[in-house]
Design a protein around this motif. Structure first.
Motif, PDB file in Angstrom:
ATOM      1  N   ARG A  50      -6.090  -0.157  -7.185  1.00  0.00           N
ATOM      2  CA  ARG A  50      -7.092   0.304  -6.225  1.00  0.00           C
ATOM      3  C   ARG A  50      -6.693   1.676  -5.694  1.00  0.00           C
ATOM      4  O   ARG A  50      -5.581   1.864  -5.187  1.00  0.00           O
ATOM      5  CB  ARG A  50      -7.242  -0.669  -5.077  1.00  0.00           C
ATOM      6  CG  ARG A  50      -8.146  -0.153  -3.941  1.00  0.00           C
ATOM      7  CD  ARG A  50      -8.436  -1.233  -2.932  1.00  0.00           C
ATOM      8  NE  ARG A  50      -9.259  -2.277  -3.539  1.00  0.00           N
ATOM      9  CZ  ARG A  50      -9.497  -3.451  -2.963  1.00  0.00           C
ATOM     10  NH1 ARG A  50      -8.953  -3.728  -1.781  1.00  0.00           N
ATOM     11  NH2 ARG A  50     -10.255  -4.339  -3.565  1.00  0.00           N
ATOM     12  N   ALA A  78      -7.812   4.294  -2.917  1.00  0.00           N
ATOM     13  CA  ALA A  78      -8.619   4.352  -1.700  1.00  0.00           C
ATOM     14  C   ALA A  78      -8.362   5.668  -0.975  1.00  0.00           C
ATOM     15  O   ALA A  78      -7.213   6.068  -0.776  1.00  0.00           O
ATOM     16  CB  ALA A  78      -8.289   3.178  -0.781  1.00  0.00           C
ATOM     17  N   THR A  79      -9.456   6.334  -0.625  1.00  0.00           N
ATOM     18  CA  THR A  79      -9.391   7.544   0.182  1.00  0.00           C
ATOM     19  C   THR A  79     -10.374   7.359   1.336  1.00  0.00           C
ATOM     20  O   THR A  79     -11.138   6.392   1.355  1.00  0.00           O
ATOM     21  CB  THR A  79      -9.759   8.792  -0.638  1.00  0.00           C
ATOM     22  OG1 THR A  79     -11.165   8.754  -0.939  1.00  0.00           O
ATOM     23  CG2 THR A  79      -8.955   8.859  -1.932  1.00  0.00           C
ATOM     24  N   LYS A 132       0.842  -1.188   0.000  1.00  0.00           N
ATOM     25  CA  LYS A 132       0.000   0.000   0.000  1.00  0.00           C
ATOM     26  C   LYS A 132       0.883   1.247   0.000  1.00  0.00           C
ATOM     27  O   LYS A 132       1.679   1.450   0.918  1.00  0.00           O
ATOM     28  CB  LYS A 132      -0.921   0.009   1.226  1.00  0.00           C
ATOM     29  CG  LYS A 132      -1.987  -1.067   1.203  1.00  0.00           C
ATOM     30  CD  LYS A 132      -2.877  -0.976   2.430  1.00  0.00           C
ATOM     31  CE  LYS A 132      -3.958  -2.043   2.401  1.00  0.00           C
ATOM     32  NZ  LYS A 132      -4.837  -1.978   3.604  1.00  0.00           N
ATOM     33  N   GLN A 191      -3.028   0.794  -4.212  1.00  0.00           N
ATOM     34  CA  GLN A 191      -2.525  -0.574  -4.088  1.00  0.00           C
ATOM     35  C   GLN A 191      -2.737  -1.294  -5.409  1.00  0.00           C
ATOM     36  O   GLN A 191      -3.764  -1.123  -6.068  1.00  0.00           O
ATOM     37  CB  GLN A 191      -3.260  -1.307  -2.962  1.00  0.00           C
ATOM     38  CG  GLN A 191      -2.706  -2.685  -2.640  1.00  0.00           C
ATOM     39  CD  GLN A 191      -3.445  -3.338  -1.472  1.00  0.00           C
ATOM     40  OE1 GLN A 191      -4.544  -2.916  -1.122  1.00  0.00           O
ATOM     41  NE2 GLN A 191      -2.856  -4.352  -0.874  1.00  0.00           N
ATOM     42  N   GLY A 208      -6.134   5.257   5.767  1.00  0.00           N
ATOM     43  CA  GLY A 208      -7.043   4.762   4.742  1.00  0.00           C
ATOM     44  C   GLY A 208      -6.898   5.449   3.406  1.00  0.00           C
ATOM     45  O   GLY A 208      -7.744   5.251   2.520  1.00  0.00           O
ATOM     46  N   ARG A 258     -13.480   4.363  -2.500  1.00  0.00           N
ATOM     47  CA  ARG A 258     -12.583   3.279  -2.899  1.00  0.00           C
ATOM     48  C   ARG A 258     -13.017   2.813  -4.279  1.00  0.00           C
ATOM     49  O   ARG A 258     -14.163   2.408  -4.462  1.00  0.00           O
ATOM     50  CB  ARG A 258     -12.633   2.126  -1.900  1.00  0.00           C
ATOM     51  CG  ARG A 258     -11.757   0.945  -2.312  1.00  0.00           C
ATOM     52  CD  ARG A 258     -11.758  -0.158  -1.272  1.00  0.00           C
ATOM     53  NE  ARG A 258     -11.098   0.249  -0.038  1.00  0.00           N
ATOM     54  CZ  ARG A 258     -10.828  -0.581   0.940  1.00  0.00           C
ATOM     55  NH1 ARG A 258     -11.182  -1.854   0.874  1.00  0.00           N
ATOM     56  NH2 ARG A 258     -10.231  -0.148   2.038  1.00  0.00           N
ATOM     57  N   ASN A 275     -11.696   0.671  -7.990  1.00  0.00           N
ATOM     58  CA  ASN A 275     -10.741  -0.184  -8.687  1.00  0.00           C
ATOM     59  C   ASN A 275     -10.664   0.237 -10.153  1.00  0.00           C
ATOM     60  O   ASN A 275     -11.699   0.398 -10.811  1.00  0.00           O
ATOM     61  CB  ASN A 275     -11.153  -1.652  -8.588  1.00  0.00           C
ATOM     62  CG  ASN A 275     -11.120  -2.167  -7.159  1.00  0.00           C
ATOM     63  OD1 ASN A 275     -10.359  -1.675  -6.334  1.00  0.00           O
ATOM     64  ND2 ASN A 275     -11.938  -3.154  -6.866  1.00  0.00           N
TER      65      ASN A 275
END
Length: 220
Positions: free
Chosen positions: A95, A97-98, A7, A88, A84, A102, A104
């Motif tokens: 991905r 992510a916030t 990550k 990734q 968070g 999130r 993809n």
């Protein structure tokens, strides 16, 4: 379940949240210590006239302790939100992510990436107020621009949940400011190439000659 790689933290979100959680933590501690000091003075000085500090009622103290507890909970929430915010890589998608989104992004949508200095994409002189305060500490960082064939969600929806610093023009793309852009770029290229490679065909087993046939050939 697909196994993801490392990550990579979105340092822009970390910087924004790092401006807030120390404030909420300090507020929680100051309120709690003040209530403790006022109640402690009331207990120590039996005669109210001897108490040099203001008198704090039980109800007022409980309200202040509730505010302190809320500020402490908010501090932990901000710290969790800080962890968070990341990108990734998986075998076939990226991905993003916030704390509030999130999504993809399939490798099929991704064109070759480019790099640029954050200050080149977002000149700090064009921004004012809190946006400039957020941008200046990361202006010297290297950003990866992920060019896309199209967004996985409508741009209007992305604008609701992502910072303005994820986009520098109207073309489909994401600007990613991560904590290790070089390794992230290498891993992204590696996984994209692996996703494009055709699957290996299993080799056919060679026919095994029966002993009876070998005996016939030997006799001849």
């Amino acid at each position: 379940m697909a196994k993801g790689g490392r990550k990579y933290r979105l340092i822009l979100y970390q910087h924004i949240l790092d401006r807030w959680w120390p404030v909420t933590l300090t507020l929680a501690l100051i309120i709690a210590l003040n209530v403790g000091a006022l109640w402690g003075a009331q207990w120590y000085f039996v005669e109210p006239a001897q108490n040099p500090l203001p008198v704090l009622s039980d109800q007022g103290g409980y309200i202040l302790l509730g505010v302190s507890g809320f500020a402490l909970i908010l501090t932990f929430v901000l710290l969790l939100m800080r962890r968070g915010a990341y990108v990734q890589l998986f075998d076939s998608y990226l991905r993003l992510a916030t704390p509030f989104l999130r999504v993809n992004i399939s490798f099929k949508r991704i064109h070759p990436t480019t790099t640029a200095q954050v200050a080149t994409l977002f000149p700090p002189s064009k921004y004012k107020g809190w946006q400039r305060d957020v941008l200046e500490p990361v202006a010297g960082e290297t950003a990866l621009v992920i060019h896309l064939t199209g967004y996985p969600l409508p741009r209007a929806a992305l604008n609701l949940f992502l910072s303005t610093f994820f986009f520098f023009d109207k073309t489909p793309h994401f600007v990613l400011i991560v904590d290790d852009w070089m390794n992230f770029s290498i891993e992204l290229d590696s996984r994209r190439m692996g996703a494009k490679a055709p699957p290996r065909q299993p080799s056919k087993p060679k026919p095994r000659l029966r002993s009876g046939l070998l005996d016939d050939l030997t006799r001849k």
